[in-house]
Design an enzyme around this catalytic site. Structure first.
Site, PDB file in Angstrom:
ATOM      1  N   LYS A 109       0.818  -1.211   0.000  1.00  0.00           N
ATOM      2  CA  LYS A 109       0.000   0.000   0.000  1.00  0.00           C
ATOM      3  C   LYS A 109       0.856   1.267   0.000  1.00  0.00           C
ATOM      4  O   LYS A 109       0.551   2.230  -0.697  1.00  0.00           O
ATOM      5  CB  LYS A 109      -0.917   0.025   1.234  1.00  0.00           C
ATOM      6  CG  LYS A 109      -2.152  -0.838   1.069  1.00  0.00           C
ATOM      7  CD  LYS A 109      -3.064  -0.694   2.271  1.00  0.00           C
ATOM      8  CE  LYS A 109      -2.360  -1.181   3.511  1.00  0.00           C
ATOM      9  NZ  LYS A 109      -3.067  -0.912   4.751  1.00  0.00           N
TER      10      LYS A 109
ATOM     11  N   ARG B 203     -10.844   1.519   8.995  1.00  0.00           N
ATOM     12  CA  ARG B 203     -10.410   0.144   9.151  1.00  0.00           C
ATOM     13  C   ARG B 203     -11.592  -0.748   9.548  1.00  0.00           C
ATOM     14  O   ARG B 203     -11.497  -1.964   9.485  1.00  0.00           O
ATOM     15  CB  ARG B 203      -9.375   0.107  10.283  1.00  0.00           C
ATOM     16  CG  ARG B 203      -8.127  -0.661   9.989  1.00  0.00           C
ATOM     17  CD  ARG B 203      -7.319  -0.733  11.259  1.00  0.00           C
ATOM     18  NE  ARG B 203      -6.255   0.265  11.322  1.00  0.00           N
ATOM     19  CZ  ARG B 203      -5.064   0.092  10.770  1.00  0.00           C
ATOM     20  NH1 ARG B 203      -4.775  -0.993  10.111  1.00  0.00           N
ATOM     21  NH2 ARG B 203      -4.145   1.021  10.884  1.00  0.00           N
TER      22      ARG B 203
ATOM     23  N   ARG C  97      12.079  -9.839   5.698  1.00  0.00           N
ATOM     24  CA  ARG C  97      12.729  -8.533   5.896  1.00  0.00           C
ATOM     25  C   ARG C  97      13.785  -8.614   6.989  1.00  0.00           C
ATOM     26  O   ARG C  97      13.581  -9.245   8.034  1.00  0.00           O
ATOM     27  CB  ARG C  97      11.682  -7.487   6.280  1.00  0.00           C
ATOM     28  CG  ARG C  97      10.812  -7.084   5.122  1.00  0.00           C
ATOM     29  CD  ARG C  97      10.394  -5.645   5.230  1.00  0.00           C
ATOM     30  NE  ARG C  97       9.524  -5.425   6.374  1.00  0.00           N
ATOM     31  CZ  ARG C  97       8.480  -4.601   6.339  1.00  0.00           C
ATOM     32  NH1 ARG C  97       8.183  -3.935   5.260  1.00  0.00           N
ATOM     33  NH2 ARG C  97       7.742  -4.440   7.419  1.00  0.00           N
TER      34      ARG C  97
ATOM     35  N   ARG D  49      13.026  -7.747  12.804  1.00  0.00           N
ATOM     36  CA  ARG D  49      12.285  -6.998  13.824  1.00  0.00           C
ATOM     37  C   ARG D  49      11.113  -7.847  14.313  1.00  0.00           C
ATOM     38  O   ARG D  49      10.580  -8.675  13.565  1.00  0.00           O
ATOM     39  CB  ARG D  49      11.724  -5.694  13.231  1.00  0.00           C
ATOM     40  CG  ARG D  49      12.768  -4.687  12.788  1.00  0.00           C
ATOM     41  CD  ARG D  49      12.063  -3.433  12.307  1.00  0.00           C
ATOM     42  NE  ARG D  49      10.860  -3.808  11.538  1.00  0.00           N
ATOM     43  CZ  ARG D  49       9.799  -3.034  11.374  1.00  0.00           C
ATOM     44  NH1 ARG D  49       9.753  -1.845  11.915  1.00  0.00           N
ATOM     45  NH2 ARG D  49       8.765  -3.456  10.670  1.00  0.00           N
TER      46      ARG D  49
ATOM     47  N   ARG E 257      -1.377 -10.014  13.138  1.00  0.00           N
ATOM     48  CA  ARG E 257      -1.843  -8.808  12.438  1.00  0.00           C
ATOM     49  C   ARG E 257      -2.824  -9.184  11.331  1.00  0.00           C
ATOM     50  O   ARG E 257      -3.806  -8.477  11.098  1.00  0.00           O
ATOM     51  CB  ARG E 257      -0.656  -8.039  11.842  1.00  0.00           C
ATOM     52  CG  ARG E 257       0.153  -7.303  12.902  1.00  0.00           C
ATOM     53  CD  ARG E 257       1.479  -6.805  12.353  1.00  0.00           C
ATOM     54  NE  ARG E 257       1.316  -5.700  11.413  1.00  0.00           N
ATOM     55  CZ  ARG E 257       2.278  -5.294  10.571  1.00  0.00           C
ATOM     56  NH1 ARG E 257       3.443  -5.921  10.545  1.00  0.00           N
ATOM     57  NH2 ARG E 257       2.073  -4.277   9.773  1.00  0.00           N
TER      58      ARG E 257
END
Ligand SMILES: [Zn+2]
Length: 224
Positions: free
Chosen positions: A16, A91, A130, A163, A174
């Site tokens: 996004k 949301r 990542r 992370r 999430r």
């Protein structure tokens, strides 16, 4: 020219942010990402900013109604007369109804909700790969953008870590929240004929040109 009042939807890791940057460039739209506009309001010390800061300082969530008022303040500033790009709000259906009423009071409405649809396994693959350098936060990806030497930052030689936000367990949580809250919202926009879906597994260039083509069609339809 018709307004481009856009809502960006999609799971974390759908790209996004990348699409938002391009759309802002294309159409010169103000970008309202919830975190950013709250932070800006706090920094500017506006009355709403001070209210928001009280919640943040206490570690509480900023209430929907306050976020919506911050957005309304920006809508009334003149910068969003040709449109805006919202990311992170709404949301939930409750937030979407609040936004709809705020826009209605100004004789406006959402032009389209752009959903960058990306399956869970792709999100997990993207985010869990990542790696971030401990010194300056430079970001790599084990698969798509690996450093020259494994586990070491190309730019400053510091250690690369995963992370907490990028750990598969965190990502799954999430995604659960996303499915629970946002899927009903996707249906809500779909029922109103405002939803436009894009295949988030395509390259950023492909997604971008698809979005542009869709917005061009919408603009034509609005002029008829
Ligand atoms: Zn680094």
């Amino acid at each position: 020219m018709s307004e481009r009042n856009l809502v960006l939807l999609g799971p974390p890791g759908a790209g996004k942010g990348t699409q938002a940057e391009r759309l802002i460039d294309d159409f010169d739209l103000p970008y309202y990402a919830t975190g950013n506009i709250l932070r800006e309001a706090v920094e500017e010390g506006t009355e709403l900013g001070r209210e928001a800061k009280d919640y943040m300082d206490r570690g509480d969530l900023v209430p929907d109604e306050l976020i919506c008022r911050v957005i309304e303040e920006r809508l009334d500033s003149g910068e969003a007369d040709d449109g805006f790009l919202l990311d992170g709000f709404p949301r939930t259906i409750g937030q979407a109804e609040m936004l709809e009423e705020a826009l209605e009071r100004r004789g406006r409405s959402v032009t389209a909700a752009l959903l960058i649809d990306t399956p869970d396994d792709e999100v997990i693959r993207r985010l869990s790969g990542r790696r971030t350098c401990v010194k300056a936060g430079h970001v790599y990806h084990v698969e798509f953008d690996p450093p020259k030497n494994e586990g070491v930052c190309d730019q400053d030689g510091s250690r690369l870590v995963q992370r907490d936000d990028d750990k598969p367990e965190t990502i799954k949580k999430r995604l659960e929240v996303y499915h629970e809250q946002t899927e009903p919202l996707i249906e809500w926009y779909d029922e109103r004929g405002l939803l436009r879906r894009f295949d988030g597994t395509r390259t950023p260039d492909e997604v971008h040109s698809h979005i542009r083509a869709t917005l061009a069609t919408l603009a034509l339809e609005a002029e008829i």
